[in-house]
Design a protein around this motif. Structure first.
Motif, PDB file in Angstrom:
ATOM      1  N   GLY A   8      36.127   4.158   6.865  1.00 31.05           N
ATOM      2  CA  GLY A   8      36.407   4.808   8.129  1.00 31.05           C
ATOM      3  C   GLY A   8      35.237   4.814   9.080  1.00 31.05           C
ATOM      4  O   GLY A   8      35.389   5.120  10.263  1.00 31.05           O
ATOM      5  N   VAL A   9      34.057   4.474   8.577  1.00 30.18           N
ATOM      6  CA  VAL A   9      32.850   4.406   9.404  1.00 30.18           C
ATOM      7  C   VAL A   9      32.354   2.971   9.512  1.00 30.18           C
ATOM      8  O   VAL A   9      32.096   2.465  10.606  1.00 30.18           O
ATOM      9  N   LEU A  10      32.216   2.312   8.364  1.00 33.05           N
ATOM     10  CA  LEU A  10      31.796   0.909   8.344  1.00 33.05           C
ATOM     11  C   LEU A  10      32.952  -0.018   7.996  1.00 33.05           C
ATOM     12  O   LEU A  10      33.103  -1.082   8.582  1.00 33.05           O
ATOM     13  N   ILE A  11      33.748   0.396   7.028  1.00 32.68           N
ATOM     14  CA  ILE A  11      34.867  -0.419   6.546  1.00 32.68           C
ATOM     15  C   ILE A  11      36.194   0.253   6.864  1.00 32.68           C
ATOM     16  O   ILE A  11      36.377   1.442   6.604  1.00 32.68           O
ATOM     17  N   GLU A  80      41.037  -8.054   1.562  1.00 27.35           N
ATOM     18  CA  GLU A  80      41.640  -7.360   2.694  1.00 27.35           C
ATOM     19  C   GLU A  80      40.692  -6.468   3.481  1.00 27.35           C
ATOM     20  O   GLU A  80      41.060  -5.971   4.557  1.00 27.35           O
ATOM     21  N   ALA A  81      39.491  -6.234   2.999  1.00 28.90           N
ATOM     22  CA  ALA A  81      38.576  -5.337   3.703  1.00 28.90           C
ATOM     23  C   ALA A  81      38.199  -5.901   5.065  1.00 28.90           C
ATOM     24  O   ALA A  81      37.955  -7.103   5.222  1.00 28.90           O
ATOM     25  N   ALA A 114      32.705  -5.170  -3.080  1.00 25.97           N
ATOM     26  CA  ALA A 114      33.824  -6.004  -2.640  1.00 25.97           C
ATOM     27  C   ALA A 114      34.002  -5.912  -1.129  1.00 25.97           C
ATOM     28  O   ALA A 114      34.211  -6.927  -0.449  1.00 25.97           O
ATOM     29  N   LYS A 115      33.917  -4.715  -0.594  1.00 28.91           N
ATOM     30  CA  LYS A 115      34.111  -4.505   0.840  1.00 28.91           C
ATOM     31  C   LYS A 115      33.007  -5.165   1.659  1.00 28.91           C
ATOM     32  O   LYS A 115      33.285  -5.851   2.659  1.00 28.91           O
ATOM     33  N   LEU A 121      28.878  -7.560   5.532  1.00 29.96           N
ATOM     34  CA  LEU A 121      27.900  -6.489   5.737  1.00 29.96           C
ATOM     35  C   LEU A 121      26.851  -6.439   4.636  1.00 29.96           C
ATOM     36  O   LEU A 121      25.832  -5.761   4.784  1.00 29.96           O
ATOM     37  N   ASP A 122      27.095  -7.173   3.538  1.00 27.00           N
ATOM     38  CA  ASP A 122      26.089  -7.231   2.478  1.00 27.00           C
ATOM     39  C   ASP A 122      24.817  -7.923   2.954  1.00 27.00           C
ATOM     40  O   ASP A 122      23.759  -7.776   2.327  1.00 27.00           O
TER      41      ASP A 122
END
Length: 219
Positions: A8-11, A80-81, A114-115, A121-122
């Protein structure tokens, strides 16, 4: 230091996750819509959600229900992220301000891996700066995960600001003695906390940080 919640903030993965939980709730006999599940389960701990489903239905929930759901969510997020609108630009702006960043989430480390890998973003968020309330058994609204992140950075809680989207996360920040910014449409209700800042879009966050930094330097 800035500490970010994840979902909800990053993903933008909370709705998919709570939809899975809604399916489970219906399977056990709780006639819960996806939108109701999103409102009830957002920011929650999987173990507690399983217990709530059991209470509402009178059914016995398997002891490994939370792990089963965790694995399903991880598999889903591998493909799906998606990032919350503006997340990449916001992170770049915060880094340019020279502020250290960390993540403190109720999600597991495997889920966040995974996200972040699926969204790229990793490449921005170093693994050792990502902290899981689930893995450390420090779920929000307890303040422990945020205090743990501050200790890992070597800064005092009052030197931290948290970006959250859930009531549980806001409560965790409040209990930790940290400033908090709530990402939520301004027409939606928010926790009653005089010190809580609010923004409606991530693009508003870096300018707010700059203002707060200027005020601190002037004090």
């Amino acid at each position: 230091m800035v500490i970010f919640d994840c979902d909800g903030v990053l993903i933008d993965g909370e709705r998919q996750s709570t939809s899975l939980m809604a399916q489970e709730a219906r399977r056990y006999g709780w006639n819960l819509s996806d939108s109701q599940a999103h409102r009830i389960f957002t920011g929650g701990e999987l173990t507690k959600i399983g217990e709530l489903i059991g209470q509402k239905t009178g059914r016995e929930i398997p002891a490994d229900w939370d792990m089963m759901m965790q694995n399903r969510i991880v598999d889903m997020m591998k493909t799906e992220a998606e990032t919350v609108d503006g997340a990449e630009a916001m992170l770049e702006s915060v880094i340019q301000l020279g502020l250290p960043i960390r993540v403190g989430s109720n999600s597991s480390g495997a889920e966040m891996d995974a996200k972040f890998q699926n969204t790229g973003l990793d490449e921005v968020l170093e693994k050792e700066r990502i902290h899981s309330g689930r893995d450390l058994d420090m779920p929000k609204p307890r303040p422990d995960i945020y205090l743990h992140a501050a200790q890992a950075e070597g800064v005092a809680p009052e030197e931290c600001i948290v970006l959250e989207d859930s009531d549980a996360g806001v409560e965790a920040a409040r209990r930790a003695g940290m400033a908090c910014v709530l990402l939520r449409p301004l027409d939606k209700p928010a926790p009653e906390w005089p010190g809580l800042f609010r923004i409606a879009h991530l693009s508003e966050f870096p300018p707010l940080l700059e203002t707060l930094m200027d005020q601190r330097q002037a004090a």
